[in-house]
Design an enzyme around this catalytic site. Structure first.
Site, PDB file in Angstrom:
ATOM      1  N   CYS A 109      22.221  15.305   6.578  1.00 47.81           N
ATOM      2  CA  CYS A 109      20.780  15.069   6.630  1.00 47.81           C
ATOM      3  C   CYS A 109      20.007  16.340   6.944  1.00 47.81           C
ATOM      4  O   CYS A 109      18.780  16.344   6.900  1.00 47.81           O
ATOM      5  CB  CYS A 109      20.459  13.995   7.672  1.00 47.81           C
ATOM      6  SG  CYS A 109      21.196  12.417   7.260  1.00 47.81           S
ATOM      7  N   HIS A 168      14.186  14.606  12.081  1.00 43.41           N
ATOM      8  CA  HIS A 168      14.805  13.794  11.036  1.00 43.41           C
ATOM      9  C   HIS A 168      14.660  12.323  11.417  1.00 43.41           C
ATOM     10  O   HIS A 168      14.872  11.935  12.565  1.00 43.41           O
ATOM     11  CB  HIS A 168      16.286  14.178  10.897  1.00 43.41           C
ATOM     12  CG  HIS A 168      17.063  13.191  10.080  1.00 43.41           C
ATOM     13  ND1 HIS A 168      16.635  12.752   8.846  1.00 43.41           N
ATOM     14  CD2 HIS A 168      18.226  12.533  10.334  1.00 43.41           C
ATOM     15  CE1 HIS A 168      17.504  11.882   8.369  1.00 43.41           C
ATOM     16  NE2 HIS A 168      18.472  11.722   9.253  1.00 43.41           N
ATOM     17  N   ASN A 205      16.127   5.675   6.933  1.00 43.18           N
ATOM     18  CA  ASN A 205      16.716   7.023   6.950  1.00 43.18           C
ATOM     19  C   ASN A 205      16.887   7.501   5.502  1.00 43.18           C
ATOM     20  O   ASN A 205      17.744   7.002   4.777  1.00 43.18           O
ATOM     21  CB  ASN A 205      18.068   6.966   7.676  1.00 43.18           C
ATOM     22  CG  ASN A 205      18.748   8.325   7.773  1.00 43.18           C
ATOM     23  OD1 ASN A 205      18.356   9.274   7.103  1.00 43.18           O
ATOM     24  ND2 ASN A 205      19.773   8.401   8.594  1.00 43.18           N
TER      25      ASN A 205
HETATM   26  N1  COA Z   1      22.496  -6.783  12.300  1.00 39.72           N
HETATM   27  C1  COA Z   1      22.971  -7.494  13.349  1.00 39.72           C
HETATM   28  N2  COA Z   1      23.985  -7.057  14.112  1.00 39.72           N
HETATM   29  C2  COA Z   1      24.513  -5.870  13.818  1.00 39.72           C
HETATM   30  C3  COA Z   1      24.056  -5.083  12.737  1.00 39.72           C
HETATM   31  C4  COA Z   1      23.005  -5.596  11.962  1.00 39.72           C
HETATM   32  N3  COA Z   1      22.492  -4.931  10.921  1.00 39.72           N
HETATM   33  N4  COA Z   1      24.774  -3.943  12.696  1.00 39.72           N
HETATM   34  C5  COA Z   1      25.646  -3.986  13.707  1.00 39.72           C
HETATM   35  N5  COA Z   1      25.496  -5.149  14.388  1.00 39.72           N
HETATM   36  C6  COA Z   1      26.234  -5.628  15.551  1.00 39.72           C
HETATM   37  C7  COA Z   1      27.520  -4.889  15.758  1.00 39.72           C
HETATM   38  O1  COA Z   1      28.525  -5.480  14.965  1.00 39.72           O
HETATM   39  C8  COA Z   1      27.764  -5.096  17.225  1.00 39.72           C
HETATM   40  O2  COA Z   1      28.348  -6.351  17.403  1.00 39.72           O
HETATM   41  P1  COA Z   1      29.587  -6.521  18.403  1.00 39.72           P
HETATM   42  O3  COA Z   1      29.065  -6.072  19.754  1.00 39.72           O
HETATM   43  O4  COA Z   1      29.876  -7.966  18.311  1.00 39.72           O
HETATM   44  O5  COA Z   1      30.645  -5.632  17.870  1.00 39.72           O
HETATM   45  C9  COA Z   1      26.359  -5.188  17.825  1.00 39.72           C
HETATM   46  O6  COA Z   1      25.468  -5.370  16.719  1.00 39.72           O
HETATM   47  C10 COA Z   1      25.919  -3.964  18.593  1.00 39.72           C
HETATM   48  O7  COA Z   1      26.295  -2.814  17.901  1.00 39.72           O
HETATM   49  P2  COA Z   1      26.018  -1.399  18.484  1.00 39.72           P
HETATM   50  O8  COA Z   1      26.773  -0.421  17.654  1.00 39.72           O
HETATM   51  O9  COA Z   1      26.185  -1.358  19.940  1.00 39.72           O
HETATM   52  O10 COA Z   1      24.444  -1.250  18.252  1.00 39.72           O
HETATM   53  P3  COA Z   1      23.579  -0.016  18.617  1.00 39.72           P
HETATM   54  O11 COA Z   1      22.592  -0.400  19.636  1.00 39.72           O
HETATM   55  O12 COA Z   1      24.385   1.223  18.862  1.00 39.72           O
HETATM   56  O13 COA Z   1      22.794   0.213  17.258  1.00 39.72           O
HETATM   57  C11 COA Z   1      22.885   1.657  15.373  1.00 39.72           C
HETATM   58  C12 COA Z   1      23.510   0.492  16.076  1.00 39.72           C
HETATM   59  C13 COA Z   1      23.665   1.975  14.110  1.00 39.72           C
HETATM   60  C14 COA Z   1      21.463   1.267  14.986  1.00 39.72           C
HETATM   61  C15 COA Z   1      22.843   2.868  16.315  1.00 39.72           C
HETATM   62  O14 COA Z   1      24.110   3.077  16.872  1.00 39.72           O
HETATM   63  C16 COA Z   1      22.396   4.109  15.635  1.00 39.72           C
HETATM   64  O15 COA Z   1      21.295   4.210  15.154  1.00 39.72           O
HETATM   65  N6  COA Z   1      23.247   5.144  15.627  1.00 39.72           N
HETATM   66  C17 COA Z   1      22.911   6.403  15.042  1.00 39.72           C
HETATM   67  C18 COA Z   1      23.179   6.298  13.629  1.00 39.72           C
HETATM   68  C19 COA Z   1      22.371   7.215  12.773  1.00 39.72           C
HETATM   69  O16 COA Z   1      21.208   7.041  12.580  1.00 39.72           O
HETATM   70  N7  COA Z   1      23.043   8.186  12.245  1.00 39.72           N
HETATM   71  C20 COA Z   1      22.509   8.992  11.243  1.00 39.72           C
HETATM   72  C21 COA Z   1      22.386  10.364  11.725  1.00 39.72           C
HETATM   73  S1  COA Z   1      21.844  11.283  10.339  1.00 39.72           S
END
Ligand code: COA
Length: 345
Positions: free
Chosen positions: A114, A268, A299
């Protein structure tokens, strides 16, 4: 402040007309509008229609940037395209060059996750500087961030499919009185590769049979991410990049600046919570931080920062009134990161 003249002389953007809402995604995977909004801030994302291509987006954004800068395609000396969703050769940059008719330029893609737009800006800026200082020639660079992430998204994976969107943003870099690049900084840490990568596996992808979403065996590389692990590194790295670019500027400048002198930051647009955490760590007021892109476009990887410029077009166009310092900062796969310090106006 040191005298610099190379800066952003024109901006242009393009997003596809098809909009996917969180409600639309509820019909595809087990998710909810509430989950997506609270975890990511994303409300809508734009995705390419079946007759639209990534090249179309890049061309449209570039033409707008050229028009905004008042330069012609024949004047371009260098094209750099940050892209993660063009898995073929020749490069997207050379396809763009041909369509624009910029046949007097060099052209190549930049693969830096990115942060591809920031890397492209740094490369193009350095080249323009060398041409100016060593050969006394003024060049014109076209720097583009363009992505069709909908093509590499596994639409059956709720962990990733809610996060990404398509779009393109372009800038013309040249000697200008509209602003100046003051410093750039980039870094990468390949050890983090396995946390965010693409790989050919089976999944559910945008189809070629007229359907929007079909399940099929695919040779296209899908995007995979361990979101929870990526998150804290993203925050920490972007904070470090902002400090690094300020330090780099201060090292060479007569006058010392701090984060409090920065009028606006374009981070970003990966996740609203990441952006808020970065702002908090930097003690930067949120009204001086761009956040609109992640809400509207999701994103869009390399396109997210130049899409932000277009959202704030009034400021770029009327930049003469109140000069201010701005920082662009990105983080992505690789983990490649980077920041640019600019003066606008
Ligand atoms: N809808 C509902 N539930 C979802 C889901 C969705 N779209 N995606 C994941 N979940 C679930 C997971 O399976 C997990 O369930 P579990 O606890 O039973 O395993 C639960 O939600 C929590 O997941 P978690 O990973 O703790 O959520 P989070 O608060 O970390 O949010 C992201 C997830 C991906 C939004 C977050 O980690 C994030 O933004 N990370 C950075 C990623 C990013 O932007 N990277 C790009 C950099 S360029």
């Amino acid at each position: 402040m040191p005298e610099q003249t190379i800066g952003i002389a024109g901006i242009g953007c393009s997003v596809p007309s098809t909009v996917l809402t969180n409600d639309d995604l509820e019909k595809l995977v087990d998710t909810s509008d509430e989950w997506i909004r609270t975890r990511t801030g994303i409300q809508t994302r734009h995705v390419l229609g079946k007759d639209e291509t990534l090249l179309d987006l890049a061309v449209e954004a570039s033409r707008r940037a050229l028009e905004d800068a008042g330069v012609t395609a024949e004047q371009i000396t260098d094209i750099r395209v940050g892209v993660n969703s063009w898995f073929r050769f020749p490069s997207l940059a050379t396809r763009l060059q041909e369509v624009l008719g910029a046949l007097g330029s060099s052209a190549s893609d930049v693969s830096a996750g990115c942060s591809g737009f920031i890397y492209g800006m740094e490369d193009a800026y350095n080249k323009l500087l060398i041409q100016k200082l060593q050969y006394h020639r003024d060049g014109v660079a076209l720097v583009v961030g363009a992505e069709a992430l909908s093509h590499i998204t596994d639409w059956s994976d709720r962990n990733t499919c809610v996060l990404f969107g398509d779009g393109a943003g372009a800038v013309v870099l040249k000697a200008t009185d509209r602003g100046a690049i003051l410093a750039t900084h980039t870094h990468a840490d390949g050890r983090y590769g396995p946390m965010l990568y693409s790989d050919p596996v089976n999944g559910s992808q945008r189809g070629d049979n007229g359907e929007w979403f079909v399940r099929r065996e695919s040779n296209w590389p899908f995007l995979h991410m361990q979101g929870r692990k990526v998150y804290p590194v993203a925050v920490e790295t972007m904070v470090r990049e902002v400090r690094a670019v300020i330090d780099k500027y201060n090292h060479a400048a007569d006058e010392q600046i701090g984060i409090e002198d920065i009028g606006y930051i374009y981070p970003h647009q990966a996740n609203l919570r990441i952006i808020e955490s970065v702002a908090k760590r930097l003690k930067a007021p949120l009204d001086r931080v761009y956040t609109n892109g992640v809400v509207r476009y999701g994103n869009t990887s390399t396109a997210s920062i130049p899409l932000g410029y277009c959202d704030n077009r009034d400021h770029f166009a009327g930049g003469g009134s109140t000069p201010r310092l701005e920082i662009d900062v990105a983080f992505g796969s690789g983990f490649a990161s980077g920041a640019i310090l600019r003066r606008v106006g």
